[in-house]
Design a protein around this motif. Structure first.
Motif, mmCIF file in Angstrom:
data_model
loop_
_atom_site.group_PDB
_atom_site.id
_atom_site.type_symbol
_atom_site.label_atom_id
_atom_site.label_comp_id
_atom_site.label_asym_id
_atom_site.label_seq_id
_atom_site.Cartn_x
_atom_site.Cartn_y
_atom_site.Cartn_z
ATOM 1 N N SER A 61 41.541 44.999 34.446
ATOM 2 C CA SER A 61 41.937 46.286 33.878
ATOM 3 C C SER A 61 41.582 47.362 34.888
ATOM 4 C CB SER A 61 41.232 46.540 32.543
ATOM 5 O OG SER A 61 39.832 46.528 32.714
ATOM 6 N N ILE A 109 43.173 48.023 37.602
ATOM 7 C CA ILE A 109 43.806 47.743 38.890
ATOM 8 C C ILE A 109 45.016 46.859 38.645
ATOM 9 C CG2 ILE A 109 41.664 47.905 40.204
ATOM 10 C CD1 ILE A 109 41.631 44.867 40.388
ATOM 11 N N LYS A 110 45.865 46.779 39.654
ATOM 12 C CA LYS A 110 47.027 45.893 39.594
ATOM 13 C C LYS A 110 46.819 44.770 40.584
ATOM 14 C CE LYS A 110 49.559 48.118 36.600
ATOM 15 N NZ LYS A 110 49.879 47.518 35.277
ATOM 16 N N PHE A 111 46.749 43.537 40.103
ATOM 17 C CA PHE A 111 46.485 42.410 40.976
ATOM 18 C C PHE A 111 47.578 42.218 42.018
ATOM 19 C CE2 PHE A 111 42.539 40.824 40.248
ATOM 20 C CZ PHE A 111 42.282 40.308 38.984
ATOM 21 N N ASN A 112 48.797 42.666 41.714
ATOM 22 C CA ASN A 112 49.878 42.384 42.655
ATOM 23 C C ASN A 112 49.806 43.260 43.903
ATOM 24 O OD1 ASN A 112 50.598 44.728 41.347
ATOM 25 N ND2 ASN A 112 52.775 44.246 41.268
ATOM 26 N N THR A 155 46.569 43.778 45.279
ATOM 27 C CA THR A 155 45.198 43.566 45.725
ATOM 28 C C THR A 155 45.088 42.240 46.460
ATOM 29 O OG1 THR A 155 44.498 42.337 43.771
ATOM 30 C CG2 THR A 155 44.325 44.728 43.667
ATOM 31 N N SER A 182 48.229 40.044 48.223
ATOM 32 C CA SER A 182 49.214 40.757 47.420
ATOM 33 C C SER A 182 50.598 40.134 47.586
ATOM 34 C CB SER A 182 49.248 42.233 47.804
ATOM 35 O OG SER A 182 49.537 42.368 49.178
ATOM 36 N N ARG A 210 48.762 33.753 40.415
ATOM 37 C CA ARG A 210 48.685 35.078 39.797
ATOM 38 C C ARG A 210 49.877 35.273 38.865
ATOM 39 N NH1 ARG A 210 48.674 38.429 44.348
ATOM 40 N NH2 ARG A 210 50.944 38.548 44.233
ATOM 41 N N ASN A 265 51.645 38.381 37.438
ATOM 42 C CA ASN A 265 51.672 39.844 37.531
ATOM 43 C C ASN A 265 51.886 40.503 36.175
ATOM 44 O OD1 ASN A 265 51.293 39.721 40.301
ATOM 45 N ND2 ASN A 265 53.481 39.729 40.742
ATOM 46 N N ASN A 268 48.698 40.512 34.605
ATOM 47 C CA ASN A 268 47.646 41.066 35.472
ATOM 48 C C ASN A 268 46.416 40.152 35.492
ATOM 49 O OD1 ASN A 268 47.124 43.123 37.329
ATOM 50 N ND2 ASN A 268 45.879 44.267 35.868
ATOM 51 N N THR A 269 46.687 38.883 35.695
ATOM 52 C CA THR A 269 45.650 37.859 35.645
ATOM 53 C C THR A 269 45.804 36.921 36.832
ATOM 54 O OG1 THR A 269 45.555 37.963 33.231
ATOM 55 C CG2 THR A 269 44.676 35.978 34.260
ATOM 56 N N TYR A 303 40.574 46.620 46.155
ATOM 57 C CA TYR A 303 41.635 47.493 45.660
ATOM 58 C C TYR A 303 41.377 48.915 46.130
ATOM 59 C CZ TYR A 303 44.638 49.887 42.267
ATOM 60 O OH TYR A 303 45.592 50.666 41.660
#
Length: 115
Positions: free
Chosen positions: A25, A27-30, A32, A53, A71, A73, A76-77, A99
């Motif tokens: 939460s 941040i956006k994993f895609n 990072t 990323s 991942r 997206n 977000n996991t 990030y």
């Protein structure tokens, strides 16, 4: 506020499988770089797997061919699928993300591989 929350750890017999999840939460994993580390009792924390990323992955030699980082997206996991588990995989597993120039750690999830 950025938060990484791991789940999915537990007790499994040698040869078994577990899937760890790291939900983010703030941040956006895609966009990072995300990594999984682990720390066994009395040992230093070590890098297990990483995903960029762009979706490129790499693994520690000790887990190549057994672990897979991925991942989702939309959720977000980030996941760590662990197969053919060995007793030496016993450790606390941590999710880590870089990030916007900052580093974030999850609280860790315990994995025990034992008969």
């Amino acid at each position: 506020q950025v938060q990484l929350v791991e789940s999915g750890g537990g007790l499994v017999q040698p040869g078994g499988s577990l899937r760890l999840s790291c939900a983010a939460s703030g941040i956006k994993f895609n966009i990072t770089r995300t990594r999984w580390y682990r720390q066994a009792p009395g040992k230093q924390r070590e890098l297990v797997a990483a995903i960029t990323s762009g979706g490129n992955t790499n693994y520690a030699d000790s887990v190549k061919g057994r672990f897979t980082v991925s991942r989702d997206n939309a959720k977000n996991t980030v996941y760590l699928q662990m197969n053919s588990l060995k007793p030496e995989d016993t450790a606390v597993y941590y999710c880590y993300a870089i990030y916007m120039g900052y580093q974030y750690w999850g609280q860790g999830t315990q994995v025990n591989v034992s008969s």
